[in-house]
Motif scaffolding. Structure first.
Motif, short mmCIF file in Angstrom:
data_model
loop_
_atom_site.label_atom_id
_atom_site.label_comp_id
_atom_site.label_asym_id
_atom_site.label_seq_id
_atom_site.Cartn_x
_atom_site.Cartn_y
_atom_site.Cartn_z
N TRP A 1 0.82 -1.19 0.00
CA TRP A 1 0.00 0.00 0.00
C TRP A 1 0.87 1.26 0.00
O TRP A 1 2.00 1.26 0.48
N THR A 2 0.32 2.33 -0.55
CA THR A 2 1.01 3.62 -0.62
C THR A 2 0.10 4.71 -0.05
O THR A 2 -1.12 4.56 -0.02
N THR A 3 0.72 5.80 0.38
CA THR A 3 -0.01 6.91 0.99
C THR A 3 0.22 8.17 0.18
O THR A 3 1.33 8.42 -0.30
N ARG A 4 -0.83 8.97 0.02
CA ARG A 4 -0.71 10.23 -0.71
C ARG A 4 -1.80 11.18 -0.25
O ARG A 4 -2.74 10.81 0.45
N ASP A 5 -1.67 12.46 -0.68
CA ASP A 5 -2.71 13.45 -0.42
C ASP A 5 -3.93 13.15 -1.29
O ASP A 5 -3.81 12.72 -2.45
N PRO B 1 -12.06 -3.16 6.86
CA PRO B 1 -11.79 -4.34 7.70
C PRO B 1 -10.73 -5.29 7.16
O PRO B 1 -9.91 -5.81 7.90
N ARG B 2 -10.75 -5.53 5.86
CA ARG B 2 -9.80 -6.48 5.28
C ARG B 2 -8.36 -6.05 5.50
O ARG B 2 -7.44 -6.90 5.55
N TRP B 3 -8.13 -4.74 5.64
CA TRP B 3 -6.77 -4.23 5.72
C TRP B 3 -6.37 -3.78 7.12
O TRP B 3 -5.33 -3.15 7.30
N GLN B 4 -7.18 -4.10 8.10
CA GLN B 4 -6.79 -3.83 9.47
C GLN B 4 -5.72 -4.83 9.91
O GLN B 4 -5.52 -5.86 9.30
#
Length: 230
Positions: free
Chosen positions: A2-6, A125-128
């Motif tokens: 996973w990646t994070t962005r604005d 939920p799947r990614w918790q």
């Protein structure tokens, strides 16, 4: 990975859907609206507005895999205790009235110094349990590096994640309604001595982090936003 962005304008609706879905089954979500269908609708529209505010004044961050948004966090800047945003209950019915009560109950979390307020946090939920909520609660935010951050923890799981991320209880738990729900203001600052921790903050709760879930379902209201300094 996973990646994070604005977030961008095109992310507002899917981002709001993720936040609404995360909050839908929580204690705080049920307190805000008992009926599930109405709850989902109110939560979605609430987060659409908050996302637009965060994009303009603070930070709206999303986590995605490919082109799917799986988590999000909204941060809004606050400057003084008096900058808490008033909610017009007459225009939004019972849901808006309870948001106003949540604002009032969380007033003790407003620092006199500028700080960031968590206006929304959710992980599908799947990614918790993948460290995503922790990453969103601690990541570097451009333009807000030195500011303390505060949030409202509405259940033991959120409290445990926040504690692992360096947040500490700030003041006493705030009861909502007739005591059917309680939220705990929490603060994260570089100076741990600046945080007022209740004597029995974790009495009877077992070891910190015992919930064992990296999840986020609290609906947190925001103060009146202030523009970033250019």
């Amino acid at each position: 990975m996973w990646t994070t962005r604005d977030a961008t304008y095109w992310d507002i609706r899917p981002l709001s859907g993720v936040l609404a879905a995360a909050a839908l089954p929580t204690m705080l979500g049920r307190w805000l609206e008992v009926e599930p269908v109405a709850r989902g609708r109110h939560l979605f529209h609430h987060h659409v507005g908050r996302t637009a505010e965060a994009m303009q004044y603070g930070a709206a961050r999303i986590v995605e895999i490919g082109d799917q948004i799986i988590a999000a966090a909204l941060w809004l800047p606050c400057e003084t205790p008096s900058s808490a945003r008033a909610v017009n209950a007459s225009g939004g019915g019972a849901f808006a009235a309870k948001l106003g009560e949540l604002d009032a109950a969380s007033g003790q979390a407003h620092e006199c110094q500028p700080h960031l307020r968590l206006a929304g946090l959710g992980v599908l939920p799947r990614w918790q349990r993948h460290g995503i909520a922790s990453a969103l609660l601690t990541e570097h935010l451009e333009g807000f590096t030195a500011r303390p951050r505060c949030l409202l923890a509405a259940d033991d799981a959120v409290t445990a994640v926040a504690v692992r991320c360096g947040y500490r209880p700030y003041g006493d738990p705030a009861p909502l309604g007739r005591g059917s729900a309680t939220v705990q203001p929490m603060l994260r600052t570089a100076d741990s001595s600046a945080v007022r921790v209740p004597v029995n903050a974790f009495a009877g709760q077992g070891p910190v982090g015992c919930a064992g879930r990296d999840t986020a379902g609290a609906v947190s209201t925001a103060c009146k936003p202030v523009r970033r300094a250019l």
